[in-house]
Design an enzyme around this catalytic site. Structure first.
Site, PDB file in Angstrom:
ATOM      1  N   VAL A 185      23.468   4.185  -5.285  1.00 49.83           N
ATOM      2  CA  VAL A 185      22.666   3.531  -6.326  1.00 49.83           C
ATOM      3  C   VAL A 185      22.250   2.102  -5.972  1.00 49.83           C
ATOM      4  O   VAL A 185      21.698   1.391  -6.804  1.00 49.83           O
ATOM      5  CB  VAL A 185      23.392   3.538  -7.695  1.00 49.83           C
ATOM      6  CG1 VAL A 185      23.592   4.961  -8.172  1.00 49.83           C
ATOM      7  CG2 VAL A 185      24.716   2.795  -7.631  1.00 49.83           C
ATOM      8  N   LYS A 186      22.489   1.689  -4.740  1.00 48.73           N
ATOM      9  CA  LYS A 186      22.106   0.337  -4.360  1.00 48.73           C
ATOM     10  C   LYS A 186      20.633   0.265  -3.926  1.00 48.73           C
ATOM     11  O   LYS A 186      19.979   1.293  -3.754  1.00 48.73           O
ATOM     12  CB  LYS A 186      23.029  -0.153  -3.232  1.00 48.73           C
ATOM     13  CG  LYS A 186      24.494  -0.316  -3.687  1.00 48.73           C
ATOM     14  CD  LYS A 186      24.632  -1.202  -4.903  1.00 48.73           C
ATOM     15  CE  LYS A 186      26.021  -1.776  -5.106  1.00 48.73           C
ATOM     16  NZ  LYS A 186      27.014  -0.825  -5.650  1.00 48.73           N
TER      17      LYS A 186
END
Ligand SMILES: *Cc1c(COP(=O)(O)O)cnc(C)c1O
Length: 399
Positions: A185-186
């Protein structure tokens, strides 16, 4: 923030290059790998992008933090100062080394308050770890001055702020060491992955050794290498690194898109009375992964968050209560719920956190509502979102 929104042909092509040779490991197998070194390639290009001399790619952001602390010599009984608003990796990485996480208040930057840091320094303090949460930074000049005065390591957790800058330098490159996460999710992802960057040659050498069982990586026979230090296995695989190589090429576009979406939403709500924004230190540029606002009171913030969610605004966060990023959400930490025995001193210090006064942090966290910036919004979605956000805020704040 999420790079996973743009997974595509580039990522597949990079992974296929690794699958064609079957060499999934970053070291060795020279005969089979046809000159393909994805981890190495990523490290070179990331170091260049961040303007530093060295990059060590590892298996996660959490392991990057552990590696960085280890090479900085942080260990048994040492104190590391971290903010009350952070991801759990901050204290996990510290506890792994037998060190003590010392949680201190944040300020309107939503990151470490330099005054709180000063007040928390003891003869045991070894490191200050600002965490640039939600795309923006701590007052790094103030923190650096404190670290210099007390001979402490400045370790930046830039996992959520890749691409942001401070006084012209990439976040993560300002301190002695900087850490990044490339989890799913970065801003850019390797699937799982992380990196340590530094300009310190010794730290870089030790990071290289520590993340691979202490191997010295000298010569061409892995089995015959010597081990100057004890290490662990925090290696990244070539498959993960390959995804990262493709994502790194997209980084500038991702950041530009984030900035565009952030600015559109921000300008839509900026004149609403009662809405203020997170403080960005002078000389700082956000990476625009989140838009963070303050409301006049905690009650109003909670109400705004509930109304946003109800009206269909997704990825809107009230970290103060509804999530896992603030001290109030970590009973497993303050109760020291470890699967294995901890040093009594570490356990005692964790237990003390349960009764410590964090009202200054509450003052900021309680009034904060946070909006994740996505890449995939088209013009219409963006306009609709801005209108919804405006309506919710105006309704609640005019009462
Ligand atoms: C994601 C994150 C980490 C840890 O990264 P993982 O790769 O998930 O281990 C550390 N710190 C912050 C601030 C993060 O957001």
């Amino acid at each position: 923030m999420p790079g996973f929104e743009v997974f595509g042909d580039h990522e597949r092509a990079q992974v296929n290059e690794v699958l064609e040779t079957g060499v999934l490991m970053r070291y060795g197998f020279e005969g089979m790998r046809q000159g393909r070194f994805k981890a190495l390639e990523f490290e070179k290009s990331f170091a260049q992008k961040m303007g530093v001399a060295h990059c060590q790619l590892v298996s996660s952001g959490t392991s990057a933090l552990s590696v960085a602390l280890a090479v900085a010599g942080v260990g048994a009984g040492d104190e590391v100062i971290v903010p009350t608003f952070t991801f759990v990796a901050s204290f996990e990485s510290i506890l792994m080394l037998g060190a003590i996480p010392v949680l201190v208040d944040i300020d309107a930057t939503l990151t470490l308050d330099p005054k709180a840091v000063s007040d928390a320094i003891t003869p045991k303090t070894k490191c200050v770890m600002p965490v640039h949460m939600c795309g923006s930074m701590a007052d790094l000049d103030a923190l650096k001055a404190i670290c210099d005065a007390h001979d402490l390591i400045l370790l930046e957790d830039a996992c959520q702020a890749i691409g942001g800058t401070y006084r012209g330098k990439a976040l993560g490159s300002y301190g002695d060491l900087g850490c990044f996460s490339f989890d799913f999710v970065k801003t850019i992802t390797c699937g799982e992955g992380g990196a340590v960057i530094t300009n310190n040659k010794t730290f870089a050498l030790h990071a290289d050794q520590f993340q691979d069982h202490g191997h010295d990586h000298v010569g061409s026979d892995r089995g015959a290498e010597t081990h100057p230090y004890l290490g662990y296995n925090f290696r990244i695989s070539e498959l993960n690194a390959a995804v990262g190589c493709a994502q790194l090429e997209r980084m500038n576009d991702i950041l530009a898109q984030q900035q565009k979406h952030y600015q559109f939403l921000r300008s839509a709500i900026k004149d609403i009375e009662g809405v203020t924004f997170r403080h960005v230190p002078e000389g700082g540029v956000e990476n625009y992964s989140f838009l963070n606002i303050f409301l006049p009171t905690a009650a109003l913030a909670e109400q705004v968050h509930a109304a946003m969610t109800q009206s269909g605004i997704d990825a809107c966060f009230y970290w103060f209560k509804n999530n896992w990023h603030y001290i109030s959400g970590w009973p497993h930490l303050t109760q020291a719920k470890s699967l294995y025995p901890m040093m009594p001193i570490v356990q005692e210090r964790l237990n003390k956190l349960a009764t410590q006064d964090f009202s200054r942090s509450d003052h900021y966290m309680g009034r904060n509502v946070s909006f994740l910036i996505k890449l995939g919004w088209d013009e219409e979605t963006l306009k609709h979102r801005a209108a919804l956000m405006t309506r919710v805020l105006e309704q609640i704040l005019s009462n």
